[in-house]
Design an enzyme around this catalytic site. Structure first.
Site, mmCIF file in Angstrom:
data_model
loop_
_atom_site.group_PDB
_atom_site.id
_atom_site.type_symbol
_atom_site.label_atom_id
_atom_site.label_comp_id
_atom_site.label_asym_id
_atom_site.label_seq_id
_atom_site.Cartn_x
_atom_site.Cartn_y
_atom_site.Cartn_z
ATOM 1 N N CYS A 173 2.183 -5.199 7.034
ATOM 2 C CA CYS A 173 1.956 -4.901 5.619
ATOM 3 C C CYS A 173 3.159 -4.158 5.048
ATOM 4 O O CYS A 173 4.034 -3.688 5.776
ATOM 5 C CB CYS A 173 0.686 -4.079 5.450
ATOM 6 S SG CYS A 173 -0.819 -5.009 5.815
ATOM 7 N N HIS A 204 0.822 -1.220 0.000
ATOM 8 C CA HIS A 204 0.000 0.000 0.000
ATOM 9 C C HIS A 204 0.853 1.267 0.000
ATOM 10 O O HIS A 204 2.046 1.253 0.322
ATOM 11 C CB HIS A 204 -0.961 -0.002 1.193
ATOM 12 C CG HIS A 204 -0.304 0.091 2.547
ATOM 13 N ND1 HIS A 204 -0.029 1.298 3.154
ATOM 14 C CD2 HIS A 204 0.107 -0.874 3.411
ATOM 15 C CE1 HIS A 204 0.521 1.073 4.337
ATOM 16 N NE2 HIS A 204 0.623 -0.227 4.517
#
Length: 527
Positions: free
Chosen positions: A446, A427
């Site tokens: 992440c 992301h």
């Protein structure tokens, strides 16, 4: 190797069974005994002898000796040759009885050694699941061509069989070459260590330690240092000149240290890692390469966790690279293999329970205004909005906190998603300053990607997904965009990176995985 082959020739001439092993009229009864003993053996062993029509493979001492010599060369792949018992095979052959039952037992023992070595070269000796329960990267090694292996055995071309099993990718060969180079350094005595000092060595300093630093960098191939010495008619070796500072910066860059040309505590520690430890690191990453480097597609995304780097191998043949931020040591980014299926544009962020409990709630308890500044909405488990003032934040219960889309959203403007059991993804991020750090383990698992919007648009373009990311972002709407074609993605952990010029970059073992793998790799195989 010549000595082992010579021993084998003597065994062939002196063994009481050597003639029987090579006479045509003896093959048929031995083949029948082999077929009998093969019952219940592994599929691989049966496939090997099926490719030979049950013909014996190890018929004379010269062949056994050549095989033993070949097994000794497996240390070039970071494996322990003694796991395959080459010396015991020679001794067993010398003492081999003349009856078919004993000869068949020896046949199967030698072939098991061969197939075990091939399996380890192809798939690795260590089962990654045994040392990492969260492992999620299937090993996709192709089946061995047993007919080709059989032909290599008959022709005593054992290296040809080994080459068939090894991963056929350049990084593996670069690691093998690096292992040979560092073992040669070890044979020559290693490198000097720099004494511990309270004061850093800086460009312009004149000090006895500078001469040791110059020697240390020259040994690992910082050729510019040596070349400049010659070109300038050997300047004062104890002076920290500009050429040496440039070499220190190259070393720091390869080892993910702050690139300032100053030999402080961290740089000194990296320089002083013994060559034996560096050899172990190379061996470990050869093993990791055997887990991963099979069946990789031409187009895929490779996330190098310990190297903080993403590489996108595009259909054009170009490689798009970007710096990344990965999980903290206590919130590790997992190793996995999946496919990128879709993007989320202008995402909201539902704060995961661990981050909520450990990171966000302490800030809310200190200052309720944190929720408004970060545009975080409080929701019930069914998704209904709740009044933050009505919540007992000391014990909030099962509330959900969700951050609204926007430039300050923790996920940035775009998320790149792929199915996995760990619920991680790639992301964007508003915290762009972290990409300037050399070591970037700051996330909750992440992967944050620098220039994520550029990466996402390339994925759209390369998969024939006709969407304009900038226009989608400008709309302000949260939406999922499915890729017309999925893109494979691999997240993997390397603590040694072989660059295209052959230089090895050693990375900090941020997740403390090297020691467990080394212990498993060096554990002797059970007989």
């Amino acid at each position: 190797m010549r000595v082992i082959v010579a021993i084998g020739v003597l065994l062939m001439l002196s063994s009481p069974v050597s003639a029987a092993l090579t006479e045509g009229d003896e093959v048929l009864p031995l083949s029948r005994e082999l077929e009998r003993q093969l019952e219940g053996e592994s599929d691989e062993l049966q496939a090997f002898y099926a490719a030979r029509d049950a013909r014996p493979a190890w018929q004379n001492g010269e062949q056994v000796a050549a095989f033993a010599a070949a097994l000794h060369t497996l240390d070039r792949d970071g494996l322990d040759p003694q796991d395959y018992r080459p010396d015991r095979l020679l001794a067993q052959y010398r003492q081999l009885a003349a009856d078919d039952e004993a000869r068949a037992r020896f046949e199967l023992a030698a072939s098991r050694s061969l197939l075990t070595a091939l399996e380890h070269l192809q798939r690795g000796k260590v089962d990654p699941y045994a040392i990492d329960p969260a492992w999620e990267v299937p090993i996709r090694a192709p089946a061995l061509d047993m007919a080709s292996v059989s032909q290599a055995v008959d022709g005593q071309r054992f290296e040809q069989a080994f080459e068939q099993a090894r991963p056929d990718y350049a990084p593996y060969e670069r690691l093998r070459a690096g292992l040979a180079r560092y073992r040669n350094i070890q044979r020559l005595g290693g490198w000097p260590t720099l004494p511990e000092r309270d004061v850093a060595l800086r460009p312009g300093d004149v000090h006895a330690d500078v001469e040791r630093l110059r020697e240390r960098l020259a040994i690992i191939g910082e050729l510019e240092v040596m070349a400049v010495d010659a070109a300038q008619d050997r300047p004062d070796p104890q002076r920290f000149d500009d050429a040496l500072a440039a070499a220190v910066k190259r070393f720091q860059r390869r080892h993910l240290l702050e690139v300032d040309g100053i030999v402080g505590r961290e740089t000194r520690a990296a320089l002083n890692v013994p060559v034996a430890r560096r050899i172990d690191q190379i061996r470990l990453n050869l093993e990791r390469a055997r887990w991963l480097l099979h069946g990789l597609p031409e187009v895929f995304v490779l996330v190098d966790i310990a190297g903080y780097r993403l590489s996108y191998f595009r259909p054009s043949g170009d490689i798009w690279r970007s710096r990344i931020v990965v999980g903290r040591p206590y919130r590790r980014t997992p190793s996995l293999r999946s496919e990128i299926t879709h993007l989320t544009v202008n995402p909201s962020w539902t704060i995961p329970p661990t981050i909520l409990r450990q990171d966000v709630l302490p800030k809310v308890r200190e200052d309720l205004g944190y929720l408004w500044r970060e545009r975080i909405q409080v929701l019930s488990p069914s998704g209904e909005p709740l009044d933050p003032w009505s919540i007992d934040w000391a014990s909030p219960g099962n509330v959900i906190l969700r951050q609204a889309p926007g430039p300050n959203n923790a996920l940035g403007r775009v998320v790149i998603r792929f199915p996995n059991d760990h619920l991680v993804y790639l992301h964007d991020t508003p915290a762009q300053g972290l990409f300037a750090r050399q070591q970037r383990a700051f996330s909750s698992g992440c992967i944050r990607v620098e220039q994520a919007e550029t990466f996402a648009q390339r994925l759209l373009d390369d998969t024939g997904t006709e969407r304009n990311l900038a226009a989608l972002i400008a709309s302000g709407d949260t939406r999922n965009v499915s890729l017309a074609r999925h893109v494979p993605v691999v997240l993997h952990y390397w603590t040694v990176h072989p660059s295209e010029d052959g230089a090895l970059a050693f990375r900090p073992d941020i997740y403390d995985r090297d020691d467990a793998l080394l212990e498993a790799l060096d554990r002797p195989l059970t007989p």
